[in-house]
Design a protein around this motif. Sequence first.
Motif, PDB file in Angstrom:
ATOM      1  N   THR A  31       3.492   2.880   3.744  1.00 34.69           N
ATOM      2  CA  THR A  31       4.381   2.479   3.201  1.00 34.69           C
ATOM      3  C   THR A  31       5.580   3.507   2.440  1.00 34.69           C
ATOM      4  OG1 THR A  31       4.127   0.248   3.266  1.00 34.69           O
ATOM      5  CG2 THR A  31       6.576   0.976   1.678  1.00 34.69           C
ATOM      6  N   PRO A  32       6.260   4.536   2.815  1.00 39.30           N
ATOM      7  CA  PRO A  32       6.514   4.775   4.166  1.00 39.30           C
ATOM      8  C   PRO A  32       5.175   4.869   5.078  1.00 39.30           C
ATOM      9  CG  PRO A  32       8.288   6.498   2.891  1.00 39.30           C
ATOM     10  CD  PRO A  32       6.457   6.024   2.192  1.00 39.30           C
ATOM     11  N   PRO A  33       5.575   5.080   6.476  1.00 40.39           N
ATOM     12  CA  PRO A  33       4.783   6.009   7.549  1.00 40.39           C
ATOM     13  C   PRO A  33       5.077   7.553   6.915  1.00 40.39           C
ATOM     14  CG  PRO A  33       6.019   3.831   8.626  1.00 40.39           C
ATOM     15  CD  PRO A  33       6.585   4.278   7.214  1.00 40.39           C
ATOM     16  N   SER A  34       4.016   7.866   7.666  1.00 43.31           N
ATOM     17  CA  SER A  34       4.487   9.888   7.432  1.00 43.31           C
ATOM     18  C   SER A  34       5.008  10.537   8.241  1.00 43.31           C
ATOM     19  CB  SER A  34       2.683   9.989   7.735  1.00 43.31           C
ATOM     20  OG  SER A  34       3.090  11.443   8.119  1.00 43.31           O
ATOM     21  N   SER A  35       6.100  11.054   7.425  1.00 43.18           N
ATOM     22  CA  SER A  35       7.761  11.505   8.041  1.00 43.18           C
ATOM     23  C   SER A  35       6.752  12.028   9.624  1.00 43.18           C
ATOM     24  CB  SER A  35       8.426  12.170   7.751  1.00 43.18           C
ATOM     25  OG  SER A  35       7.777  13.093   7.291  1.00 43.18           O
ATOM     26  N   ALA A  36       5.566  12.389  10.284  1.00 47.27           N
ATOM     27  CA  ALA A  36       4.774  13.250  10.698  1.00 47.27           C
ATOM     28  C   ALA A  36       4.961  11.840  12.051  1.00 47.27           C
ATOM     29  CB  ALA A  36       3.809  13.575  10.485  1.00 47.27           C
ATOM     30  N   LEU A  37       5.292  11.321  12.024  1.00 44.38           N
ATOM     31  CA  LEU A  37       5.220  10.023  12.979  1.00 44.38           C
ATOM     32  C   LEU A  37       6.350  10.093  13.871  1.00 44.38           C
ATOM     33  CD1 LEU A  37       3.028   7.519  11.792  1.00 44.38           C
ATOM     34  CD2 LEU A  37       2.529   9.158  13.914  1.00 44.38           C
ATOM     35  N   LYS A 115       1.315  20.138   0.174  1.00 50.03           N
ATOM     36  CA  LYS A 115       1.277  19.560  -0.637  1.00 50.03           C
ATOM     37  C   LYS A 115       0.478  18.080  -0.328  1.00 50.03           C
ATOM     38  CE  LYS A 115       5.963  20.696  -2.678  1.00 50.03           C
ATOM     39  NZ  LYS A 115       7.022  20.288  -3.145  1.00 50.03           N
ATOM     40  N   VAL A 116       0.479  17.202  -0.933  1.00 45.19           N
ATOM     41  CA  VAL A 116      -0.776  15.848  -0.242  1.00 45.19           C
ATOM     42  C   VAL A 116       0.196  14.445  -1.288  1.00 45.19           C
ATOM     43  CG1 VAL A 116      -3.071  15.251  -0.384  1.00 45.19           C
ATOM     44  CG2 VAL A 116      -2.443  17.529  -0.327  1.00 45.19           C
ATOM     45  N   ARG A 117      -0.115  13.351  -0.177  1.00 46.88           N
ATOM     46  CA  ARG A 117       0.210  12.121  -0.710  1.00 46.88           C
ATOM     47  C   ARG A 117      -0.442  11.940  -1.577  1.00 46.88           C
ATOM     48  NH1 ARG A 117       2.949   7.825   3.443  1.00 46.88           N
ATOM     49  NH2 ARG A 117       5.029   8.896   3.874  1.00 46.88           N
ATOM     50  N   MET A 118      -0.166  11.282  -2.761  1.00 44.89           N
ATOM     51  CA  MET A 118      -1.776  10.667  -3.426  1.00 44.89           C
ATOM     52  C   MET A 118      -1.932   9.081  -3.160  1.00 44.89           C
ATOM     53  SD  MET A 118       1.224  11.610  -7.436  1.00 44.89           S
ATOM     54  CE  MET A 118      -0.754  11.343  -8.848  1.00 44.89           C
ATOM     55  N   THR A 119      -1.791   9.032  -1.994  1.00 40.28           N
ATOM     56  CA  THR A 119      -1.862   8.019  -1.893  1.00 40.28           C
ATOM     57  C   THR A 119      -3.250   8.474  -1.044  1.00 40.28           C
ATOM     58  OG1 THR A 119      -0.351   7.662  -0.616  1.00 40.28           O
ATOM     59  CG2 THR A 119      -0.219   6.515  -2.127  1.00 40.28           C
ATOM     60  N   ASP A 136       0.719  20.321  -9.866  1.00 34.24           N
ATOM     61  CA  ASP A 136       1.741  19.929  -9.848  1.00 34.24           C
ATOM     62  C   ASP A 136       2.332  18.852  -9.166  1.00 34.24           C
ATOM     63  OD1 ASP A 136       4.798  20.186 -10.829  1.00 34.24           O
ATOM     64  OD2 ASP A 136       4.923  20.902  -8.981  1.00 34.24           O
ATOM     65  N   GLU A 137       2.735  17.564  -9.783  1.00 34.63           N
ATOM     66  CA  GLU A 137       3.135  16.404  -9.211  1.00 34.63           C
ATOM     67  C   GLU A 137       4.315  16.361  -9.143  1.00 34.63           C
ATOM     68  OE1 GLU A 137       0.747  13.152 -11.382  1.00 34.63           O
ATOM     69  OE2 GLU A 137      -0.348  13.951 -11.130  1.00 34.63           O
ATOM     70  N   GLU A 138       4.550  15.443  -8.596  1.00 38.00           N
ATOM     71  CA  GLU A 138       6.224  14.993  -8.633  1.00 38.00           C
ATOM     72  C   GLU A 138       6.479  13.947  -7.304  1.00 38.00           C
ATOM     73  OE1 GLU A 138       8.831  17.825  -5.073  1.00 38.00           O
ATOM     74  OE2 GLU A 138       6.704  18.765  -4.667  1.00 38.00           O
ATOM     75  N   VAL A 139       7.319  13.008  -7.529  1.00 42.97           N
ATOM     76  CA  VAL A 139       7.847  12.078  -6.875  1.00 42.97           C
ATOM     77  C   VAL A 139       9.183  12.704  -5.593  1.00 42.97           C
ATOM     78  CG1 VAL A 139       8.909   9.560  -6.609  1.00 42.97           C
ATOM     79  CG2 VAL A 139       7.776  10.539  -8.840  1.00 42.97           C
ATOM     80  N   ASN A 144      16.556   5.050   1.802  1.00 42.57           N
ATOM     81  CA  ASN A 144      15.786   3.594   1.566  1.00 42.57           C
ATOM     82  C   ASN A 144      15.265   3.188   0.365  1.00 42.57           C
ATOM     83  OD1 ASN A 144      17.328   2.637   3.714  1.00 42.57           O
ATOM     84  ND2 ASN A 144      15.321   2.938   5.270  1.00 42.57           N
ATOM     85  N   GLY A 145      15.050   4.306  -0.820  1.00 34.50           N
ATOM     86  CA  GLY A 145      15.193   4.174  -2.330  1.00 34.50           C
ATOM     87  C   GLY A 145      13.294   3.943  -2.088  1.00 34.50           C
ATOM     88  N   ILE A 146      12.944   4.552  -0.902  1.00 34.46           N
ATOM     89  CA  ILE A 146      11.442   4.508  -0.893  1.00 34.46           C
ATOM     90  C   ILE A 146      11.160   5.982  -1.875  1.00 34.46           C
ATOM     91  CG2 ILE A 146       9.239   5.227   0.448  1.00 34.46           C
ATOM     92  CD1 ILE A 146      11.450   3.222   2.832  1.00 34.46           C
ATOM     93  N   LYS A 147       9.774   6.199  -2.559  1.00 35.03           N
ATOM     94  CA  LYS A 147       9.302   7.112  -3.209  1.00 35.03           C
ATOM     95  C   LYS A 147       8.072   8.033  -2.996  1.00 35.03           C
ATOM     96  CE  LYS A 147      12.663   5.858  -7.451  1.00 35.03           C
ATOM     97  NZ  LYS A 147      12.613   5.427  -8.790  1.00 35.03           N
ATOM     98  N   ILE A 148       7.569   8.312  -2.977  1.00 33.86           N
ATOM     99  CA  ILE A 148       6.260   8.493  -2.404  1.00 33.86           C
ATOM    100  C   ILE A 148       5.774  10.624  -4.027  1.00 33.86           C
ATOM    101  CG2 ILE A 148       5.054  10.135  -0.669  1.00 33.86           C
ATOM    102  CD1 ILE A 148       7.094   9.391   1.386  1.00 33.86           C
ATOM    103  N   LYS A 149       4.470   9.475  -3.941  1.00 38.21           N
ATOM    104  CA  LYS A 149       4.182  10.577  -4.766  1.00 38.21           C
ATOM    105  C   LYS A 149       3.115  11.346  -4.773  1.00 38.21           C
ATOM    106  CE  LYS A 149       4.049   7.189  -8.619  1.00 38.21           C
ATOM    107  NZ  LYS A 149       2.923   6.562  -9.879  1.00 38.21           N
ATOM    108  N   VAL A 150       3.710  13.085  -4.924  1.00 36.09           N
ATOM    109  CA  VAL A 150       2.804  14.253  -4.248  1.00 36.09           C
ATOM    110  C   VAL A 150       1.912  14.790  -5.102  1.00 36.09           C
ATOM    111  CG1 VAL A 150       3.605  13.874  -2.176  1.00 36.09           C
ATOM    112  CG2 VAL A 150       4.762  15.024  -3.630  1.00 36.09           C
TER     113      VAL A 150
END
Length: 157
Positions: A31-37, A115-119, A136-139, A144-150
């Motif tokens: 959540t969400p799926p990788s944008s690579a897809l 950059k790498v997803r923290m998940t 560095d860390e960022e969101v 749709n309001g989805i946030k990804i920590k990287v």
Amino acid sequence: MVHTKVSEECNNPHLILDLMIKAFMEYKDETPPSSALDETIGSISKALKEGEQALVCSVGSEPVGMVRFLVRNDDVYFYRLSVIPERRGRGIGKEILKSLEEYASKNNKRTMICKVRMTVPKNIKLYNSIGYSVYDEEVVHKPNGIKIKVVSMIKQL
């Protein structure tokens, strides 16, 4: 031992997309799926025309992995490191990055960035194991309001 070769460059969007989709399918239920897809032949072709490059790794004559990257003013920024599932755990990802680092050095770039997803801690661990560190860390805010920590990671060459 089977010969592994990382090509100097690849401008075949079909091959790049095929390897990337096979590698990133494991993230389809994230959540969400990788944008690579969401990428297409068209989006990759456009990126290649705008200066993106790719390295492809083959075992024998079989393409098994790739990485996409941009050579920037001070560094090489890479993304979408992909190894097909049935070839993982054999050092192919590390081999691809080693080749990319050599390419960067030949082009007088002394810094690698990603950059790498923290998940996905296994990817952070992989990069740590070959000399990358978190700087560095960022969101990242998606629709749709989805946030990804990287985390941003760096390696000095």
